[in-house]
Design a protein around this motif. Structure first.
Motif, PDB file in Angstrom:
ATOM      1  N   LYS A 201       0.832  -1.206   0.000  1.00 41.37           N
ATOM      2  CA  LYS A 201       0.000   0.000   0.000  1.00 41.37           C
ATOM      3  C   LYS A 201       0.869   1.259   0.000  1.00 41.37           C
ATOM      4  CE  LYS A 201      -3.672   2.302   2.621  1.00 41.37           C
ATOM      5  NZ  LYS A 201      -4.487   2.269   3.859  1.00 41.37           N
ATOM      6  N   LEU A 202       1.900   1.262   0.846  1.00 42.46           N
ATOM      7  CA  LEU A 202       2.798   2.413   0.909  1.00 42.46           C
ATOM      8  C   LEU A 202       3.535   2.610  -0.414  1.00 42.46           C
ATOM      9  CD1 LEU A 202       4.153   4.666   2.539  1.00 42.46           C
ATOM     10  CD2 LEU A 202       5.783   2.967   3.391  1.00 42.46           C
ATOM     11  N   PHE A 203       3.978   1.492  -1.017  1.00 38.30           N
ATOM     12  CA  PHE A 203       4.685   1.604  -2.298  1.00 38.30           C
ATOM     13  C   PHE A 203       3.755   2.148  -3.388  1.00 38.30           C
ATOM     14  CE2 PHE A 203       6.161   0.117  -6.385  1.00 38.30           C
ATOM     15  CZ  PHE A 203       7.514   0.433  -6.345  1.00 38.30           C
ATOM     16  N   ASN A 204       2.502   1.711  -3.398  1.00 34.84           N
ATOM     17  CA  ASN A 204       1.545   2.214  -4.393  1.00 34.84           C
ATOM     18  C   ASN A 204       1.338   3.719  -4.255  1.00 34.84           C
ATOM     19  OD1 ASN A 204       0.996  -0.159  -5.782  1.00 34.84           O
ATOM     20  ND2 ASN A 204      -0.555  -0.809  -4.310  1.00 34.84           N
ATOM     21  N   GLU A 205       1.287   4.209  -3.020  1.00 31.68           N
ATOM     22  CA  GLU A 205       1.134   5.649  -2.799  1.00 31.68           C
ATOM     23  C   GLU A 205       2.366   6.416  -3.287  1.00 31.68           C
ATOM     24  OE1 GLU A 205       0.285   6.228   1.294  1.00 31.68           O
ATOM     25  OE2 GLU A 205      -1.756   5.424   1.189  1.00 31.68           O
ATOM     26  N   ILE A 206       3.559   5.874  -3.016  1.00 28.52           N
ATOM     27  CA  ILE A 206       4.798   6.516  -3.479  1.00 28.52           C
ATOM     28  C   ILE A 206       4.861   6.498  -4.997  1.00 28.52           C
ATOM     29  CG2 ILE A 206       7.325   6.345  -3.465  1.00 28.52           C
ATOM     30  CD1 ILE A 206       7.094   5.181  -0.628  1.00 28.52           C
ATOM     31  N   TYR A 207       4.470   5.369  -5.597  1.00 30.12           N
ATOM     32  CA  TYR A 207       4.486   5.248  -7.061  1.00 30.12           C
ATOM     33  C   TYR A 207       3.530   6.258  -7.707  1.00 30.12           C
ATOM     34  CZ  TYR A 207       3.624   3.230 -11.664  1.00 30.12           C
ATOM     35  OH  TYR A 207       3.467   3.053 -13.010  1.00 30.12           O
ATOM     36  N   THR A 208       2.347   6.417  -7.101  1.00 31.86           N
ATOM     37  CA  THR A 208       1.367   7.379  -7.633  1.00 31.86           C
ATOM     38  C   THR A 208       1.901   8.805  -7.563  1.00 31.86           C
ATOM     39  OG1 THR A 208      -0.408   5.919  -6.867  1.00 31.86           O
ATOM     40  CG2 THR A 208      -1.025   8.167  -7.470  1.00 31.86           C
ATOM     41  N   CYS A 209       2.573   9.148  -6.459  1.00 29.51           N
ATOM     42  CA  CYS A 209       3.170  10.484  -6.339  1.00 29.51           C
ATOM     43  C   CYS A 209       4.251  10.708  -7.397  1.00 29.51           C
ATOM     44  CB  CYS A 209       3.764  10.672  -4.947  1.00 29.51           C
ATOM     45  SG  CYS A 209       2.538  10.703  -3.625  1.00 29.51           S
ATOM     46  N   CYS A 210       5.042   9.667  -7.676  1.00 29.65           N
ATOM     47  CA  CYS A 210       6.091   9.794  -8.692  1.00 29.65           C
ATOM     48  C   CYS A 210       5.488   9.935 -10.088  1.00 29.65           C
ATOM     49  CB  CYS A 210       7.022   8.578  -8.653  1.00 29.65           C
ATOM     50  SG  CYS A 210       8.025   8.480  -7.155  1.00 29.65           S
ATOM     51  N   MET A 211       4.402   9.225 -10.361  1.00 31.45           N
ATOM     52  CA  MET A 211       3.765   9.297 -11.677  1.00 31.45           C
ATOM     53  C   MET A 211       3.084  10.636 -11.906  1.00 31.45           C
ATOM     54  SD  MET A 211       4.163   6.691 -13.707  1.00 31.45           S
ATOM     55  CE  MET A 211       2.746   6.754 -14.800  1.00 31.45           C
ATOM     56  N   GLN A 263      13.113   9.345 -16.442  1.00 34.46           N
ATOM     57  CA  GLN A 263      12.581   9.240 -17.802  1.00 34.46           C
ATOM     58  C   GLN A 263      11.437  10.223 -18.036  1.00 34.46           C
ATOM     59  OE1 GLN A 263      10.483   5.584 -19.059  1.00 34.46           O
ATOM     60  NE2 GLN A 263      12.019   5.401 -20.670  1.00 34.46           N
ATOM     61  N   LEU A 264      10.613  10.460 -17.009  1.00 38.21           N
ATOM     62  CA  LEU A 264       9.492  11.396 -17.140  1.00 38.21           C
ATOM     63  C   LEU A 264       9.934  12.853 -17.019  1.00 38.21           C
ATOM     64  CD1 LEU A 264       6.807   9.512 -15.011  1.00 38.21           C
ATOM     65  CD2 LEU A 264       6.884   9.709 -17.499  1.00 38.21           C
ATOM     66  N   GLY A 265      11.151  13.092 -16.512  1.00 38.63           N
ATOM     67  CA  GLY A 265      11.654  14.459 -16.393  1.00 38.63           C
ATOM     68  C   GLY A 265      11.203  15.187 -15.137  1.00 38.63           C
ATOM     69  N   VAL A 270      13.085  13.283  -8.356  1.00 38.46           N
ATOM     70  CA  VAL A 270      14.413  12.637  -8.391  1.00 38.46           C
ATOM     71  C   VAL A 270      15.235  13.077  -7.185  1.00 38.46           C
ATOM     72  CG1 VAL A 270      16.597  12.569  -9.658  1.00 38.46           C
ATOM     73  CG2 VAL A 270      14.455  12.304 -10.887  1.00 38.46           C
ATOM     74  N   TRP A 271      15.201  14.369  -6.880  1.00 37.37           N
ATOM     75  CA  TRP A 271      15.978  14.879  -5.734  1.00 37.37           C
ATOM     76  C   TRP A 271      15.482  14.260  -4.426  1.00 37.37           C
ATOM     77  CZ3 TRP A 271      20.208  18.080  -5.825  1.00 37.37           C
ATOM     78  CH2 TRP A 271      20.644  18.575  -4.590  1.00 37.37           C
ATOM     79  N   GLU A 272      14.174  14.169  -4.239  1.00 38.71           N
ATOM     80  CA  GLU A 272      13.624  13.576  -3.005  1.00 38.71           C
ATOM     81  C   GLU A 272      14.009  12.103  -2.887  1.00 38.71           C
ATOM     82  OE1 GLU A 272      12.102  14.924  -0.458  1.00 38.71           O
ATOM     83  OE2 GLU A 272      12.312  16.913  -1.358  1.00 38.71           O
ATOM     84  N   TYR A 293      20.953   7.915 -14.546  1.00 37.93           N
ATOM     85  CA  TYR A 293      21.587   9.130 -15.069  1.00 37.93           C
ATOM     86  C   TYR A 293      21.447   9.227 -16.587  1.00 37.93           C
ATOM     87  CZ  TYR A 293      25.317  12.482 -16.111  1.00 37.93           C
ATOM     88  OH  TYR A 293      26.037  13.554 -16.572  1.00 37.93           O
ATOM     89  N   PHE A 294      21.550   8.065 -17.285  1.00 36.59           N
ATOM     90  CA  PHE A 294      21.489   8.053 -18.746  1.00 36.59           C
ATOM     91  C   PHE A 294      20.055   7.945 -19.263  1.00 36.59           C
ATOM     92  CE2 PHE A 294      25.704   6.446 -17.648  1.00 36.59           C
ATOM     93  CZ  PHE A 294      26.495   7.314 -18.383  1.00 36.59           C
ATOM     94  N   VAL A 295      19.103   7.604 -18.387  1.00 33.17           N
ATOM     95  CA  VAL A 295      17.699   7.550 -18.793  1.00 33.17           C
ATOM     96  C   VAL A 295      17.069   8.943 -18.724  1.00 33.17           C
ATOM     97  CG1 VAL A 295      15.463   6.431 -18.268  1.00 33.17           C
ATOM     98  CG2 VAL A 295      17.558   5.170 -17.996  1.00 33.17           C
ATOM     99  N   SER A 296      17.771   9.898 -18.124  1.00 37.93           N
ATOM    100  CA  SER A 296      17.217  11.241 -17.898  1.00 37.93           C
ATOM    101  C   SER A 296      16.726  11.859 -19.194  1.00 37.93           C
ATOM    102  CB  SER A 296      18.272  12.149 -17.271  1.00 37.93           C
ATOM    103  OG  SER A 296      18.712  11.617 -16.050  1.00 37.93           O
ATOM    104  N   GLN A 297      15.610  12.606 -19.071  1.00 36.72           N
ATOM    105  CA  GLN A 297      14.932  13.141 -20.253  1.00 36.72           C
ATOM    106  C   GLN A 297      15.704  14.282 -20.904  1.00 36.72           C
ATOM    107  OE1 GLN A 297      11.185  15.462 -19.906  1.00 36.72           O
ATOM    108  NE2 GLN A 297      10.225  13.686 -20.847  1.00 36.72           N
ATOM    109  N   ASN A 298      16.407  15.084 -20.115  1.00 40.04           N
ATOM    110  CA  ASN A 298      17.077  16.251 -20.685  1.00 40.04           C
ATOM    111  C   ASN A 298      18.378  16.524 -19.923  1.00 40.04           C
ATOM    112  OD1 ASN A 298      16.212  17.555 -18.249  1.00 40.04           O
ATOM    113  ND2 ASN A 298      14.248  17.964 -19.235  1.00 40.04           N
ATOM    114  N   LYS A 299      19.124  17.508 -20.415  1.00 37.65           N
ATOM    115  CA  LYS A 299      20.422  17.845 -19.832  1.00 37.65           C
ATOM    116  C   LYS A 299      20.265  18.468 -18.438  1.00 37.65           C
ATOM    117  CE  LYS A 299      24.805  19.839 -21.304  1.00 37.65           C
ATOM    118  NZ  LYS A 299      25.147  20.513 -20.049  1.00 37.65           N
ATOM    119  N   GLY A 300      19.180  19.226 -18.223  1.00 34.32           N
ATOM    120  CA  GLY A 300      18.959  19.837 -16.917  1.00 34.32           C
ATOM    121  C   GLY A 300      18.830  18.815 -15.811  1.00 34.32           C
TER     122      GLY A 300
END
Length: 466
Positions: A201-211, A263-265, A270-272, A293-300
């Motif tokens: 349940k906790l992982f699903n909540e964290i996953y939803t926040c990331c999405m 990947q989503l940018g 990512v920082w958290e 690091y290499f999956v990152s969407q952009n240079k920023g």
């Protein structure tokens, strides 16, 4: 609990082993012209129309009776269901719309039933039951780790001492290779399928926040407010969170939450995750063993990893994560200043280019106007124009304007700057050698021939008896 209506269908919209639908590839500026790309475009358009007709027309009566509507749709297809610039079955202000707050898999009918089952029930556990359940889970994991693999014993053969030494060396080599292969295999505990109960349940909540890029709620889940008396609970919770966020999402690509947010940018997510122990040196399970690091969407986003490396140099193994070098705030400010200067230079170059193009257009417009004016003159007026120009060049400067006001002719020398023009099409011939016959000058033999034919036609009409 009874299913009223259901339908599942799929279309060929994604190229195999590439990922991403055809419309996303087209929106990036690369418009493929292959037969497969055209098929995927038509299939995607058909897919959207089928969804709109099914939900907006066929199921409209059933959907209107629903009090809540749970959907899971990717961002690039959101306009198919929710209205924005284009009409869609659901209005964006519809209060019934909900997103599914946990991870879902391939949209099959069985997956829809599983999702409905999870959404429509509540699980309640006592403290004693939770204690027994966690113990039972740890026993299962330990037994799975300690269970040895059965190996068939090789048959013994009589041989000489030399051959025995060779066989011993070969056995040691084979054993080493087998150990290396066993180490490379992913452990089943790495995946989220090993979770259950409150952990799931906790992982699903964290996953939803990331999405959904919900940084505030993600921060609350990863760092809840603990009392000073519960320091032990806080430490245990921190270790628990660290294990959860390093789990792999699936067995296909083996992404972690850090891979997903990169990947989503979503830089703040990512920082958290990095602050709470999500390891950037964990590679996925693809053939290329891609790191976050290499999956990152952009240079920023890659610069964000480098800034974290500068702020927390001893937190992770950055060599294994293949993060190039730390990025300090001074370097970042210098980099931003360079980018600002580069933008300024680009803007200046664009302005200069636009000024040149504007001047070129004005010259072309002036040339076109003079050409049309020259073509509107008769042959006698063209000869007179040449005489006037020669006379104008011999006059003083102050008398030129007076000549123009006195004549007031449409063939005034000051209205036409270039005199050396083709007598048929009016093109400027100042920098070329003209084709001539009599007093006429032409840019090409084609204009010369056309002018002669025109003059012959005029001559024939004048000699024709009335």
């Amino acid at each position: 609990e009874q299913v009223v209506v259901h339908k599942t269908f799929h279309r060929y919209v994604v190229r195999a082993k590439r990922g991403g639908v055809q419309s996303q590839h087209d929106s990036s500026g690369k418009h493929a012209k292959s037969a497969g790309a055209n098929i995927r475009r038509s299939q995607e358009a058909m897919f959207r129309e089928e969804i709109k007709s099914l939900i907006g027309a066929d199921w409209k009566a059933e959907i209107d009776q629903c009090s809540c509507v749970f959907i899971r749709v990717p961002q690039y297809n959101k306009s198919v269901l929710i209205s924005g610039q284009n009409p869609a079955p659901f209005d964006k202000d519809d209060t019934r719309l909900r997103t599914i707050p946990f991870m879902t898999f391939r949209p099959t009918f069985n997956e829809v039933k599983r999702t409905h089952n999870l959404l429509s029930r509540v699980e309640q556990y006592d403290k004693d039951f939770l204690h027994v359940l966690t113990k039972y889970e740890t026993k299962i994991v330990e037994s799975a780790k300690e269970k040895p693999k059965s190996k068939s014993k090789p048959k013994k053969k009589k041989s000489s001492p030399k051959t025995e030494k060779k066989s011993q060396n070969m056995d040691t080599k084979v054993e080493l290779v087998e150990v290396e292969k066993e180490v490379e295999r992913p452990i089943q505990d790495e995946f989220i399928q090993s979770l259950s109960g409150d952990n799931l349940k906790l992982f699903n909540e964290i996953y939803t926040c990331c999405m959904t890029n919900n940084v505030v709620k993600l921060r609350q889940l990863l760092n809840p407010l603990m009392d000073q008396e519960n320091k032990i609970d806080a430490e245990n919770y921190k270790l628990k969170i660290e294990k959860l966020i390093n789990k792999r999402l699936n067995k296909q690509n083996g992404f972690t939450l850090l891979h997903l947010c990169s990947q989503l940018g979503f830089g703040e997510c990512v920082w958290e995750l990095l602050m709470n122990g999500c390891d950037p040196s964990i590679a996925d399970l693809s053939h290329g063993k891609m790191l976050p690091y290499f999956v990152s969407q952009n240079k920023g986003l890659r610069d964000l990893y480098r800034r974290f490396m500068h702020d927390y140099p001893n937190r992770y193994d950055y060599g294994a994560a293949k993060i190039s070098e730390p990025l300090s705030y001074e370097k970042m400010a210098e980099k931003m200043e360079k980018e600002k200067e580069k933008k300024k230079m680009k803007k200046q170059a664009r302005k200069e280019r636009e000024a040149v193009e504007k001047e070129k257009l004005s010259r072309e417009q002036m040339e076109e106007n003079e050409r049309k004016l020259f073509l509107s003159l008769t042959d006698q007026e063209k000869r007179q124009l040449l005489v006037d120009r020669n006379f104008l060049n011999l006059m003083p400067v102050n008398d030129k304007e007076e000549l123009d006001t006195i004549t007031k002719a449409k063939y005034s020398p000051q209205k036409i700057r270039v005199i050396s023009r083709c007598w048929y099409c009016g093109v400027d011939m100042s920098s070329s050698v003209p084709f001539e016959y009599f007093d006429y000058k032409f840019c090409t033999t084609k204009c010369l021939k056309a002018h002669r034919q025109h003059q012959q036609e005029i001559k024939n009409l004048s000699h024709k008896p009335k």
